[in-house]
Design a protein around this motif. Sequence first.
Motif, PDB file in Angstrom:
ATOM      1  N   LEU A  72       0.952  -1.299  -0.019  1.00 23.15           N
ATOM      2  CA  LEU A  72       0.022  -0.094  -0.042  1.00 23.15           C
ATOM      3  C   LEU A  72       0.752   1.202   0.063  1.00 23.15           C
ATOM      4  O   LEU A  72       1.821   1.450   0.714  1.00 23.15           O
ATOM      5  CB  LEU A  72      -0.797  -0.051   1.350  1.00 23.15           C
ATOM      6  N   ASN A  89      -3.043   6.875 -12.786  1.00 22.68           N
ATOM      7  CA  ASN A  89      -4.027   7.427 -11.788  1.00 22.68           C
ATOM      8  C   ASN A  89      -5.264   6.747 -12.006  1.00 22.68           C
ATOM      9  O   ASN A  89      -6.126   6.204 -11.262  1.00 22.68           O
ATOM     10  CB  ASN A  89      -4.424   8.849 -12.029  1.00 22.68           C
ATOM     11  N   PRO A  90      -6.046   6.618 -13.356  1.00 24.27           N
ATOM     12  CA  PRO A  90      -7.208   6.051 -13.641  1.00 24.27           C
ATOM     13  C   PRO A  90      -7.413   4.387 -13.335  1.00 24.27           C
ATOM     14  O   PRO A  90      -8.301   3.888 -12.827  1.00 24.27           O
ATOM     15  CB  PRO A  90      -7.535   6.116 -15.075  1.00 24.27           C
ATOM     16  N   GLU A  91      -5.992   3.940 -12.828  1.00 25.22           N
ATOM     17  CA  GLU A  91      -6.119   2.503 -12.874  1.00 25.22           C
ATOM     18  C   GLU A  91      -5.562   2.149 -11.292  1.00 25.22           C
ATOM     19  O   GLU A  91      -5.632   1.105 -10.907  1.00 25.22           O
ATOM     20  CB  GLU A  91      -4.910   2.005 -13.501  1.00 25.22           C
ATOM     21  N   LEU A  92      -5.630   3.167 -10.291  1.00 27.57           N
ATOM     22  CA  LEU A  92      -5.420   3.139  -8.983  1.00 27.57           C
ATOM     23  C   LEU A  92      -6.503   2.502  -8.187  1.00 27.57           C
ATOM     24  O   LEU A  92      -7.462   3.142  -7.894  1.00 27.57           O
ATOM     25  CB  LEU A  92      -4.682   4.201  -8.400  1.00 27.57           C
ATOM     26  N   ALA A  93      -6.121   1.252  -7.910  1.00 25.98           N
ATOM     27  CA  ALA A  93      -7.397   0.688  -6.682  1.00 25.98           C
ATOM     28  C   ALA A  93      -6.999   1.234  -5.227  1.00 25.98           C
ATOM     29  O   ALA A  93      -5.782   1.405  -5.078  1.00 25.98           O
ATOM     30  CB  ALA A  93      -7.166  -1.044  -6.652  1.00 25.98           C
ATOM     31  N   THR A  94      -7.791   1.860  -4.781  1.00 28.75           N
ATOM     32  CA  THR A  94      -7.828   2.837  -3.386  1.00 28.75           C
ATOM     33  C   THR A  94      -8.692   1.993  -2.317  1.00 28.75           C
ATOM     34  O   THR A  94      -9.714   1.803  -2.499  1.00 28.75           O
ATOM     35  CB  THR A  94      -8.481   4.058  -3.813  1.00 28.75           C
ATOM     36  N   VAL A  95      -7.841   1.915  -1.311  1.00 25.48           N
ATOM     37  CA  VAL A  95      -8.240   1.409  -0.186  1.00 25.48           C
ATOM     38  C   VAL A  95      -8.812   2.651   0.764  1.00 25.48           C
ATOM     39  O   VAL A  95      -7.910   3.712   1.120  1.00 25.48           O
ATOM     40  CB  VAL A  95      -7.199   0.691   0.954  1.00 25.48           C
ATOM     41  N   LYS A 106      -6.212   7.996   2.402  1.00 34.26           N
ATOM     42  CA  LYS A 106      -6.526   6.751   1.433  1.00 34.26           C
ATOM     43  C   LYS A 106      -4.993   6.120   1.176  1.00 34.26           C
ATOM     44  O   LYS A 106      -3.946   6.731   1.370  1.00 34.26           O
ATOM     45  CB  LYS A 106      -6.981   7.340   0.183  1.00 34.26           C
ATOM     46  N   TYR A 107      -5.169   4.863   0.805  1.00 30.45           N
ATOM     47  CA  TYR A 107      -3.860   4.043   0.505  1.00 30.45           C
ATOM     48  C   TYR A 107      -4.356   3.437  -1.286  1.00 30.45           C
ATOM     49  O   TYR A 107      -5.260   3.191  -1.398  1.00 30.45           O
ATOM     50  CB  TYR A 107      -3.433   2.989   1.226  1.00 30.45           C
ATOM     51  N   ILE A 109      -2.914   0.837  -3.933  1.00 28.57           N
ATOM     52  CA  ILE A 109      -2.333  -0.541  -4.186  1.00 28.57           C
ATOM     53  C   ILE A 109      -1.430  -0.361  -5.091  1.00 28.57           C
ATOM     54  O   ILE A 109      -1.909   0.345  -6.263  1.00 28.57           O
ATOM     55  CB  ILE A 109      -3.318  -1.548  -4.468  1.00 28.57           C
ATOM     56  N   ARG A 110      -0.318  -0.600  -4.972  1.00 25.49           N
ATOM     57  CA  ARG A 110       0.937  -0.597  -6.091  1.00 25.49           C
ATOM     58  C   ARG A 110       0.604  -0.826  -7.248  1.00 25.49           C
ATOM     59  O   ARG A 110       0.293  -2.047  -7.547  1.00 25.49           O
ATOM     60  CB  ARG A 110       2.120  -1.190  -5.608  1.00 25.49           C
ATOM     61  N   ILE A 142      -1.279  -4.090  -8.973  1.00 22.59           N
ATOM     62  CA  ILE A 142      -2.894  -4.088  -9.477  1.00 22.59           C
ATOM     63  C   ILE A 142      -2.616  -2.666 -10.406  1.00 22.59           C
ATOM     64  O   ILE A 142      -2.436  -1.723 -10.200  1.00 22.59           O
ATOM     65  CB  ILE A 142      -3.761  -4.158  -8.327  1.00 22.59           C
ATOM     66  N   TRP A 144      -6.252  -1.210 -12.931  1.00 19.64           N
ATOM     67  CA  TRP A 144      -7.362  -1.477 -13.097  1.00 19.64           C
ATOM     68  C   TRP A 144      -7.637  -1.323 -14.462  1.00 19.64           C
ATOM     69  O   TRP A 144      -7.924  -0.184 -14.767  1.00 19.64           O
ATOM     70  CB  TRP A 144      -8.267  -0.638 -12.363  1.00 19.64           C
TER      71      TRP A 144
ATOM     72  N   ALA B  34       2.974   3.185   5.348  1.00 19.57           N
ATOM     73  CA  ALA B  34       1.487   2.684   5.434  1.00 19.57           C
ATOM     74  C   ALA B  34       1.705   1.942   6.942  1.00 19.57           C
ATOM     75  O   ALA B  34       2.583   1.388   7.232  1.00 19.57           O
ATOM     76  CB  ALA B  34       1.127   1.692   4.687  1.00 19.57           C
ATOM     77  N   ALA B  93      -8.747  -4.511   5.099  1.00 17.04           N
ATOM     78  CA  ALA B  93      -8.560  -3.333   4.183  1.00 17.04           C
ATOM     79  C   ALA B  93      -9.594  -3.463   3.056  1.00 17.04           C
ATOM     80  O   ALA B  93      -9.739  -4.560   2.255  1.00 17.04           O
ATOM     81  CB  ALA B  93      -7.157  -3.227   3.716  1.00 17.04           C
ATOM     82  N   THR B  94     -10.305  -2.409   2.615  1.00 16.29           N
ATOM     83  CA  THR B  94     -11.368  -2.361   1.760  1.00 16.29           C
ATOM     84  C   THR B  94     -10.956  -1.538   0.521  1.00 16.29           C
ATOM     85  O   THR B  94     -10.980  -0.337   0.797  1.00 16.29           O
ATOM     86  CB  THR B  94     -12.602  -2.024   2.527  1.00 16.29           C
ATOM     87  N   VAL B  95     -11.068  -1.904  -0.534  1.00 14.05           N
ATOM     88  CA  VAL B  95     -11.076  -1.191  -1.812  1.00 14.05           C
ATOM     89  C   VAL B  95     -12.401  -0.647  -2.062  1.00 14.05           C
ATOM     90  O   VAL B  95     -13.379  -1.704  -2.429  1.00 14.05           O
ATOM     91  CB  VAL B  95     -10.354  -1.778  -2.968  1.00 14.05           C
ATOM     92  N   THR B  96     -12.770   0.540  -2.121  1.00 20.59           N
ATOM     93  CA  THR B  96     -13.929   0.892  -2.549  1.00 20.59           C
ATOM     94  C   THR B  96     -13.996   1.978  -3.879  1.00 20.59           C
ATOM     95  O   THR B  96     -15.188   2.133  -4.377  1.00 20.59           O
ATOM     96  CB  THR B  96     -14.568   1.869  -1.299  1.00 20.59           C
ATOM     97  N   GLU B  97     -12.810   2.146  -4.280  1.00 16.08           N
ATOM     98  CA  GLU B  97     -12.840   3.266  -5.380  1.00 16.08           C
ATOM     99  C   GLU B  97     -11.516   2.899  -6.091  1.00 16.08           C
ATOM    100  O   GLU B  97     -10.411   2.553  -5.591  1.00 16.08           O
ATOM    101  CB  GLU B  97     -12.809   4.758  -5.080  1.00 16.08           C
ATOM    102  N   VAL B  98     -11.721   3.160  -7.577  1.00 18.18           N
ATOM    103  CA  VAL B  98     -10.736   3.094  -8.583  1.00 18.18           C
ATOM    104  C   VAL B  98     -10.504   4.281  -9.219  1.00 18.18           C
ATOM    105  O   VAL B  98     -11.452   4.838  -9.936  1.00 18.18           O
ATOM    106  CB  VAL B  98     -10.839   1.877  -9.581  1.00 18.18           C
ATOM    107  N   GLY B  99      -9.121   4.953  -9.175  1.00 21.16           N
ATOM    108  CA  GLY B  99      -9.109   6.174  -9.988  1.00 21.16           C
ATOM    109  C   GLY B  99      -9.824   7.284  -9.531  1.00 21.16           C
ATOM    110  O   GLY B  99     -10.407   7.866 -10.480  1.00 21.16           O
ATOM    111  N   ARG B 101     -13.116   6.948  -8.904  1.00 22.98           N
ATOM    112  CA  ARG B 101     -14.448   6.309  -9.256  1.00 22.98           C
ATOM    113  C   ARG B 101     -14.952   5.296  -8.151  1.00 22.98           C
ATOM    114  O   ARG B 101     -14.327   4.563  -7.836  1.00 22.98           O
ATOM    115  CB  ARG B 101     -14.772   5.975 -10.517  1.00 22.98           C
ATOM    116  N   GLU B 156       0.950  -5.989   6.994  1.00 23.34           N
ATOM    117  CA  GLU B 156       1.124  -6.814   5.757  1.00 23.34           C
ATOM    118  C   GLU B 156       2.103  -7.714   6.340  1.00 23.34           C
ATOM    119  O   GLU B 156       3.360  -7.424   6.677  1.00 23.34           O
ATOM    120  CB  GLU B 156       1.639  -5.810   4.611  1.00 23.34           C
TER     121      GLU B 156
END
Lengths: 479, 479
Positions: A72, A89-95, A106-107, A109-110, A142, A144, B34, B93-99, B101, B156
């Motif tokens: 993270l 940026n548009p591909e970043l999965a965000t915790v 926010k974190y 995922i690399r 990851i 997206w 982190a 740890a929960t991924v709720t958004e991507v880029g 969105r 982790e």
Amino acid sequence: MAKKLEKITPLEEDFSKWYLDVIKNGDLISYGKARGTIIFKPLSYGIWENIQKNLDTEFKKQGVKNVYFPLLIPDSLIQKEKDHLKGFNPELATVTEVGGRELSEKYYIRPTSEVLFSTYFKDNVESYNDLPLIYNQWANVIRWEKTTNPFLRTTEFLWQEGHTVHADALEARKLTKTMLRIYANFLKKYLSLPVIQGKKTPREKFSGACSTYTIEAMMKDGRALQAGTSHYLAQNFTKVFDITFKNKENKREYAYGTSWGVTTRLIGALIMAHGDDRGIIIPPKVAPVQIDILEIFGHKNPEVKEFALQVKKYLSKFFRVELDSTDKNPGFKASNSEIHGTPLRIEIGAKEAQTKEITLIRRDTLEKQTIKFDKSIKLTINKLFNDIHKNLYDQAQKRMLDNIVTTNDYQEFKQKIAEGKWVIIPFCGDEAAEEFIQQETGATARCIPFKDPIKINKKSSCVIDGTETKRNVIFAKSY
Amino acid sequence: MAKKLEKITPLEEDFSKWYLDVIKNGDLISYGKARGTIIFKPLSYGIWENIQKNLDTEFKKQGVKNVYFPLLIPDSLIQKEKDHLKGFNPELATVTEVGGRELSEKYYIRPTSEVLFSTYFKDNVESYNDLPLIYNQWANVIRWEKTTNPFLRTTEFLWQEGHTVHADALEARKLTKTMLRIYANFLKKYLSLPVIQGKKTPREKFSGACSTYTIEAMMKDGRALQAGTSHYLAQNFTKVFDITFKNKENKREYAYGTSWGVTTRLIGALIMAHGDDRGIIIPPKVAPVQIDILEIFGHKNPEVKEFALQVKKYLSKFFRVELDSTDKNPGFKASNSEIHGTPLRIEIGAKEAQTKEITLIRRDTLEKQTIKFDKSIKLTINKLFNDIHKNLYDQAQKRMLDNIVTTNDYQEFKQKIAEGKWVIIPFCGDEAAEEFIQQETGATARCIPFKDPIKINKKSSCVIDGTETKRNVIFAKSY
């Protein structure tokens, strides 16, 4: 698995469909429940393990040290290198939450770990005595992606990312090229895959790099696949992250960086370069199972069972062997071995149990030979594996060279690209001209090859704008 | 690194502080940005690589197949096994958004992959012919723990998780114990660590398991560290996930499961079991660097440099060797080698360069010996490594046995626990009684040992409630 074998779409009929059929029938993956992810089943993960093990040995010979950074990346850290990460940026999965509670920060995922390595280098580099740091990480990342394709482009993939810092620009440049050479040799030696080594054009290089080097492999449909890259970063990252060291004159200098990587995409490369209408063909050196031993009606003949077990026991000393002792019919067993790409299969039936001979069948040529089961078998099989390896390489090499052409004429260029060829043209390197070519033909500049793979006319002028240029660039459609 | 060595808090003075000092000075980790994460620097990651490589070889001998499942678990999937995951819920740890969105479905970063494996098994198991599936995954997982401690408990961590399904309960039970034995042997053979093997009490077992088996190691402060577990799951998971197969009578049956794992916590175990006031001591078989060669004033004496390089070149054929050819002073170099736990160092100065002798210093005992540099050196060093390995093991074994006591008296039990001992008592296994003991003493039931490690009175009655019991349970404070 007890499931029936399904028909594989012929390669010539529909390459994309063939690829997916091969993967499905070869038990290489299952699709993950999370969008665009795959489950690496034993066969594909086994290939990756063999890639990892052997490539890592090569890395260690170069003094590479493996490390592991956190998955993270905190938002505050990523703000630092917004420019570099803009593409991601548009591909970043965000915790954003943990156990239902919203996090104060926010974190991500690399998608790659440049930011983490760079921050570490800043904190850990003081003097020239600390340099070089030649680090590598085997990890999951990851991205997206909008469209995904097994191995070639998946939401999560496995890779190695090398990141290094040096006191000396020349040393860093040299390492960049050394790593590319290691990749090229590895693909040749382990994956039976010839590649073209070269430099990316300004438009195609990694935006954070001073120079990007690449290895490009030709798939059976003629498309190019970028199989590995190595970047000379100069001081681009070290300036952003303030990575400095005291040199021997006790003056602060920015360090020089490189980065380089290959991914599980190599598994896709291997399938698309060697596979045929019967399925995947795995080069012996990375095959998780090198030999399938098939009992032919062993359940009706204890002597067959006994001899098959004896052969398995002996060969397991030298090779990765599996024994199919199920009561399925011989034809199914043979197809099953072929569809999983095992380089060699051995059939043992009543006759073999009597004569103590075994029948060897190569996956690549389907040639059969029957030999005595004695100590010479180790040598015979090793020789066969070398032959299979070489045959796969030679075929891929011939196909590649047969499908690279050169021209000075743009109309001919367009025609050859449409035919699925790789075309070498004198090209000025202008980014707008390159974009124009892509829009007109769908082809991109794969690289400026270190060595011309075919004979070409050295002195020429750019195919697009006519300016004098000595630069020859390979264009092709790609994955 | 050019940084100065700092003082390590003596082990006897403050064990927790000692542990953190050892980790910091030994360049084992940096803290990640982190929360609760660590960066595995080359030394600690190198230990993990050696653990992984050697343990994986043992796994493969048992027919284990490695696979790789996706990092992210969709919310819909986790709803299925809410009960099992209840314990993990606050840590997910929960991924709720991507880029930027918002996603229509949340994804959780795996805290473990039971749910994914189980779903896969359901989809891929049809008949008895498909069984057993003996799968393992080497991966990173995230659990958002409240308090963290390097290696022992981090947000982790890296681990392996084995998941298997079988047609036969007995076969599954047997595998559960086989894996535990593999762990115990591995710790002995590679980490010089003796352990107690046993079964967890109902209160301490994994809630999803029918039986949980454990290996428990004693740290230098007397606390127990659970170093690995193996679970016989019976049909608990296969019923929840509907994993059935057709047996030979063509009837549907639920399969039988096991799971088993070890983590990067083993690195913490190794530090706390072998380390001393000079820092970590790494057992030779997993030491990323087995021998440090130190040039003594080599920068003032070319003969020293030349001889040191010659020694390095020769020894590198057989061992993992590093050469310190910096111009730092000899005392610093020696401390630096010790603090990084390298099992053996070789000092080469002017005298050695003259006589072609080398001086070997063991990290564990600090004993020195000077020997001729000839072909016999390989044997000498191999013997030394065996001695170091055995010495570390014997010391840990003696300490463990010296600190396990037995009693039938609860007052004595409380006193011994307060003294930091492991105490074996006859115990009925009642969960409320166990909780009472923990509240009163801080000790938990570590296991019901397979073999009593010390001589104990077999026939007795429970220390707490006086009921007749043949069950002897080890209690101890733990990590």
